[in-house]
Design a protein around this motif. Structure first.
Motif, PDB file in Angstrom:
ATOM      1  N   PHE A  36     -33.186 -56.937  31.577  1.00 52.36           N
ATOM      2  CA  PHE A  36     -33.274 -56.469  30.332  1.00 52.36           C
ATOM      3  C   PHE A  36     -33.101 -54.863  30.060  1.00 52.36           C
ATOM      4  O   PHE A  36     -34.128 -54.402  30.988  1.00 52.36           O
ATOM      5  CB  PHE A  36     -34.192 -57.015  29.268  1.00 52.36           C
ATOM      6  CG  PHE A  36     -34.000 -58.730  29.112  1.00 52.36           C
ATOM      7  CD1 PHE A  36     -32.790 -59.026  28.168  1.00 52.36           C
ATOM      8  CD2 PHE A  36     -34.924 -59.427  29.486  1.00 52.36           C
ATOM      9  CE1 PHE A  36     -32.742 -60.351  27.833  1.00 52.36           C
ATOM     10  CE2 PHE A  36     -34.634 -60.889  29.271  1.00 52.36           C
ATOM     11  CZ  PHE A  36     -33.403 -61.203  28.435  1.00 52.36           C
ATOM     12  N   SER A  37     -32.705 -54.136  29.326  1.00 52.09           N
ATOM     13  CA  SER A  37     -32.979 -52.811  28.987  1.00 52.09           C
ATOM     14  C   SER A  37     -33.313 -52.726  27.299  1.00 52.09           C
ATOM     15  O   SER A  37     -32.485 -53.174  26.634  1.00 52.09           O
ATOM     16  CB  SER A  37     -31.770 -51.896  29.360  1.00 52.09           C
ATOM     17  OG  SER A  37     -31.674 -51.715  30.582  1.00 52.09           O
ATOM     18  N   PHE A  38     -34.296 -52.182  27.113  1.00 49.80           N
ATOM     19  CA  PHE A  38     -34.800 -52.118  25.546  1.00 49.80           C
ATOM     20  C   PHE A  38     -35.159 -50.812  25.410  1.00 49.80           C
ATOM     21  O   PHE A  38     -34.871 -49.694  25.862  1.00 49.80           O
ATOM     22  CB  PHE A  38     -36.576 -52.555  25.761  1.00 49.80           C
ATOM     23  CG  PHE A  38     -36.606 -54.041  26.339  1.00 49.80           C
ATOM     24  CD1 PHE A  38     -36.137 -55.153  25.466  1.00 49.80           C
ATOM     25  CD2 PHE A  38     -36.995 -54.476  27.446  1.00 49.80           C
ATOM     26  CE1 PHE A  38     -36.341 -56.537  25.769  1.00 49.80           C
ATOM     27  CE2 PHE A  38     -37.166 -55.792  28.016  1.00 49.80           C
ATOM     28  CZ  PHE A  38     -36.869 -56.646  27.257  1.00 49.80           C
ATOM     29  N   THR A  39     -35.210 -50.456  24.047  1.00 48.00           N
ATOM     30  CA  THR A  39     -35.204 -49.244  23.582  1.00 48.00           C
ATOM     31  C   THR A  39     -36.309 -48.299  24.276  1.00 48.00           C
ATOM     32  O   THR A  39     -37.517 -48.853  24.845  1.00 48.00           O
ATOM     33  CB  THR A  39     -36.352 -49.425  21.935  1.00 48.00           C
ATOM     34  OG1 THR A  39     -35.329 -50.218  21.222  1.00 48.00           O
ATOM     35  CG2 THR A  39     -36.386 -48.105  21.303  1.00 48.00           C
ATOM     36  N   GLY A  40     -35.738 -47.095  24.549  1.00 50.30           N
ATOM     37  CA  GLY A  40     -36.715 -46.172  25.248  1.00 50.30           C
ATOM     38  C   GLY A  40     -35.987 -46.307  26.860  1.00 50.30           C
ATOM     39  O   GLY A  40     -36.872 -45.527  27.630  1.00 50.30           O
ATOM     40  N   GLU A  41     -35.359 -47.206  27.087  1.00 54.12           N
ATOM     41  CA  GLU A  41     -34.994 -47.332  28.692  1.00 54.12           C
ATOM     42  C   GLU A  41     -33.500 -46.887  28.698  1.00 54.12           C
ATOM     43  O   GLU A  41     -32.763 -46.780  27.905  1.00 54.12           O
ATOM     44  CB  GLU A  41     -35.141 -48.790  29.074  1.00 54.12           C
ATOM     45  CG  GLU A  41     -36.704 -49.094  29.017  1.00 54.12           C
ATOM     46  CD  GLU A  41     -36.996 -50.643  29.415  1.00 54.12           C
ATOM     47  OE1 GLU A  41     -38.193 -50.817  29.480  1.00 54.12           O
ATOM     48  OE2 GLU A  41     -36.056 -51.519  29.508  1.00 54.12           O
ATOM     49  N   ILE A  42     -33.118 -46.710  30.083  1.00 49.67           N
ATOM     50  CA  ILE A  42     -31.723 -46.754  30.437  1.00 49.67           C
ATOM     51  C   ILE A  42     -31.160 -48.056  30.651  1.00 49.67           C
ATOM     52  O   ILE A  42     -31.687 -49.090  30.861  1.00 49.67           O
ATOM     53  CB  ILE A  42     -31.723 -45.829  31.856  1.00 49.67           C
ATOM     54  CG1 ILE A  42     -32.322 -46.299  32.945  1.00 49.67           C
ATOM     55  CG2 ILE A  42     -32.088 -44.356  31.598  1.00 49.67           C
ATOM     56  CD1 ILE A  42     -32.286 -45.627  34.120  1.00 49.67           C
ATOM     57  N   VAL A  43     -29.722 -48.070  30.517  1.00 45.17           N
ATOM     58  CA  VAL A  43     -28.992 -49.240  30.852  1.00 45.17           C
ATOM     59  C   VAL A  43     -27.552 -48.676  31.418  1.00 45.17           C
ATOM     60  O   VAL A  43     -27.107 -47.718  30.932  1.00 45.17           O
ATOM     61  CB  VAL A  43     -28.528 -49.746  29.315  1.00 45.17           C
ATOM     62  CG1 VAL A  43     -27.923 -48.844  28.385  1.00 45.17           C
ATOM     63  CG2 VAL A  43     -27.815 -51.056  29.483  1.00 45.17           C
ATOM     64  N   ARG A 117     -46.071 -62.922  30.412  1.00 44.27           N
ATOM     65  CA  ARG A 117     -47.057 -62.212  30.001  1.00 44.27           C
ATOM     66  C   ARG A 117     -46.797 -60.642  29.970  1.00 44.27           C
ATOM     67  O   ARG A 117     -46.846 -59.837  29.097  1.00 44.27           O
ATOM     68  CB  ARG A 117     -48.727 -62.718  30.203  1.00 44.27           C
ATOM     69  CG  ARG A 117     -48.964 -63.865  29.501  1.00 44.27           C
ATOM     70  CD  ARG A 117     -50.410 -64.259  30.302  1.00 44.27           C
ATOM     71  NE  ARG A 117     -50.663 -65.709  30.181  1.00 44.27           N
ATOM     72  CZ  ARG A 117     -51.647 -66.063  29.382  1.00 44.27           C
ATOM     73  NH1 ARG A 117     -52.387 -65.306  28.412  1.00 44.27           N
ATOM     74  NH2 ARG A 117     -51.659 -67.267  28.958  1.00 44.27           N
ATOM     75  N   LEU A 118     -46.279 -60.469  31.273  1.00 46.92           N
ATOM     76  CA  LEU A 118     -45.845 -59.003  31.658  1.00 46.92           C
ATOM     77  C   LEU A 118     -44.596 -58.527  30.732  1.00 46.92           C
ATOM     78  O   LEU A 118     -44.895 -57.631  30.394  1.00 46.92           O
ATOM     79  CB  LEU A 118     -45.561 -58.796  33.243  1.00 46.92           C
ATOM     80  CG  LEU A 118     -46.635 -59.010  34.117  1.00 46.92           C
ATOM     81  CD1 LEU A 118     -46.123 -59.194  35.684  1.00 46.92           C
ATOM     82  CD2 LEU A 118     -47.902 -57.745  34.161  1.00 46.92           C
ATOM     83  N   GLN A 119     -43.550 -59.588  30.832  1.00 46.09           N
ATOM     84  CA  GLN A 119     -42.330 -59.335  29.807  1.00 46.09           C
ATOM     85  C   GLN A 119     -42.976 -59.008  28.437  1.00 46.09           C
ATOM     86  O   GLN A 119     -42.577 -58.155  27.684  1.00 46.09           O
ATOM     87  CB  GLN A 119     -41.568 -60.511  29.971  1.00 46.09           C
ATOM     88  CG  GLN A 119     -40.185 -59.909  29.527  1.00 46.09           C
ATOM     89  CD  GLN A 119     -39.591 -58.823  30.024  1.00 46.09           C
ATOM     90  OE1 GLN A 119     -39.802 -58.499  31.069  1.00 46.09           O
ATOM     91  NE2 GLN A 119     -38.764 -57.835  29.298  1.00 46.09           N
ATOM     92  N   LEU A 120     -43.986 -59.855  27.896  1.00 45.14           N
ATOM     93  CA  LEU A 120     -44.364 -59.317  26.650  1.00 45.14           C
ATOM     94  C   LEU A 120     -45.147 -58.393  26.561  1.00 45.14           C
ATOM     95  O   LEU A 120     -44.895 -57.539  25.359  1.00 45.14           O
ATOM     96  CB  LEU A 120     -45.285 -60.662  26.076  1.00 45.14           C
ATOM     97  CG  LEU A 120     -44.773 -62.203  25.774  1.00 45.14           C
ATOM     98  CD1 LEU A 120     -45.790 -63.116  25.472  1.00 45.14           C
ATOM     99  CD2 LEU A 120     -43.784 -62.070  24.749  1.00 45.14           C
ATOM    100  N   ARG A 121     -45.913 -57.708  27.363  1.00 48.59           N
ATOM    101  CA  ARG A 121     -46.326 -56.489  27.102  1.00 48.59           C
ATOM    102  C   ARG A 121     -45.430 -55.249  27.164  1.00 48.59           C
ATOM    103  O   ARG A 121     -45.339 -54.148  26.599  1.00 48.59           O
ATOM    104  CB  ARG A 121     -47.490 -56.222  28.453  1.00 48.59           C
ATOM    105  CG  ARG A 121     -48.747 -56.481  28.153  1.00 48.59           C
ATOM    106  CD  ARG A 121     -49.909 -56.369  29.007  1.00 48.59           C
ATOM    107  NE  ARG A 121     -50.158 -57.627  29.892  1.00 48.59           N
ATOM    108  CZ  ARG A 121     -50.316 -57.986  31.011  1.00 48.59           C
ATOM    109  NH1 ARG A 121     -50.442 -57.049  31.811  1.00 48.59           N
ATOM    110  NH2 ARG A 121     -50.673 -59.245  31.305  1.00 48.59           N
ATOM    111  N   ARG A 122     -44.387 -55.609  27.994  1.00 50.09           N
ATOM    112  CA  ARG A 122     -43.265 -54.605  28.318  1.00 50.09           C
ATOM    113  C   ARG A 122     -42.476 -54.311  26.913  1.00 50.09           C
ATOM    114  O   ARG A 122     -42.139 -53.403  26.240  1.00 50.09           O
ATOM    115  CB  ARG A 122     -42.242 -54.967  29.301  1.00 50.09           C
ATOM    116  CG  ARG A 122     -41.008 -54.172  29.402  1.00 50.09           C
ATOM    117  CD  ARG A 122     -40.268 -54.445  30.687  1.00 50.09           C
ATOM    118  NE  ARG A 122     -39.060 -53.621  30.905  1.00 50.09           N
ATOM    119  CZ  ARG A 122     -38.024 -54.129  31.304  1.00 50.09           C
ATOM    120  NH1 ARG A 122     -37.759 -55.300  31.613  1.00 50.09           N
ATOM    121  NH2 ARG A 122     -36.745 -53.346  31.114  1.00 50.09           N
ATOM    122  N   CYS A 123     -42.377 -55.512  26.237  1.00 50.42           N
ATOM    123  CA  CYS A 123     -41.614 -55.602  24.864  1.00 50.42           C
ATOM    124  C   CYS A 123     -41.938 -56.818  24.021  1.00 50.42           C
ATOM    125  O   CYS A 123     -41.526 -58.014  24.170  1.00 50.42           O
ATOM    126  CB  CYS A 123     -40.041 -55.938  25.275  1.00 50.42           C
ATOM    127  SG  CYS A 123     -38.989 -55.587  23.768  1.00 50.42           S
TER     128      CYS A 123
END
Length: 161
Positions: A36-43, A117-123
């Motif tokens: 996934f690429s989220f807000t503030g990341e590159i895609v 849980r790591l993914q929830l912290r990331r986004c």
């Protein structure tokens, strides 16, 4: 944004929204979400875009998105302008290597629950914006397994209250 098997053409910065990276199983053709690429990341499929290869992914917006994007030829020209611009390329390469290495290592060192849980912290907003099946595919688990993990986390949080 990109289609698996077609020339990789775009590199972008996500100002708002989420993108998923999808590939298909070799023998069964099943869809697998790999990133996934989220807000503030590159895609984008950066390595293939930069070197004229075919995209390994279909990259799709999962929400309404706003991006700043550049085509491969323009980015290549930008990087080759001078040494300072080459430094930008080196930083992007380094950043992506760290991201991919972390994700790869997490599959070995973290349980499915820990990866969730790591993914929830990331986004944190991912659980509100993406379908359960998409998150499960990214974690490489079944939607039923993810439901069990979510239930376990909910009951653990209720005990803390």
């Amino acid at each position: 944004m990109e289609q698996e098997g077609e020339p990789a053409r775009w590199f972008a910065f996500v100002e708002k929204g989420y993108f998923k990276y999808v590939t298909h199983g070799i023998s069964d053709g099943r869809e697998h979400i790999t990133w996934f690429s989220f807000t503030g990341e590159i895609v984008g499929d950066y390595p293939n875009m930069l070197h004229g290869g075919s995209s390994q992914f279909t990259i799709k917006a999962m929400t309404p998105c706003k991006v700043l994007r550049i085509d491969s030829e323009s980015l290549f020209q930008f990087f080759n302008m001078n040494c300072e611009m080459m430094e930008y390329q080196r930083r992007i390469d380094h950043h992506l290597l760290i991201l991919f290495q972390s994700r790869y290592v997490d599959f070995y060192r973290a349980t499915a629950s820990e990866r969730y849980r790591l993914q929830l912290r990331r986004c944190p907003g991912i659980i509100n914006d993406l379908p359960l099946a998409a998150i499960a595919s990214f974690l490489n688990i079944t939607p039923n397994h993810l439901s069990s993990i979510r239930k376990e986390i909910t009951f653990a949080n209720e005990k803390d209250i």
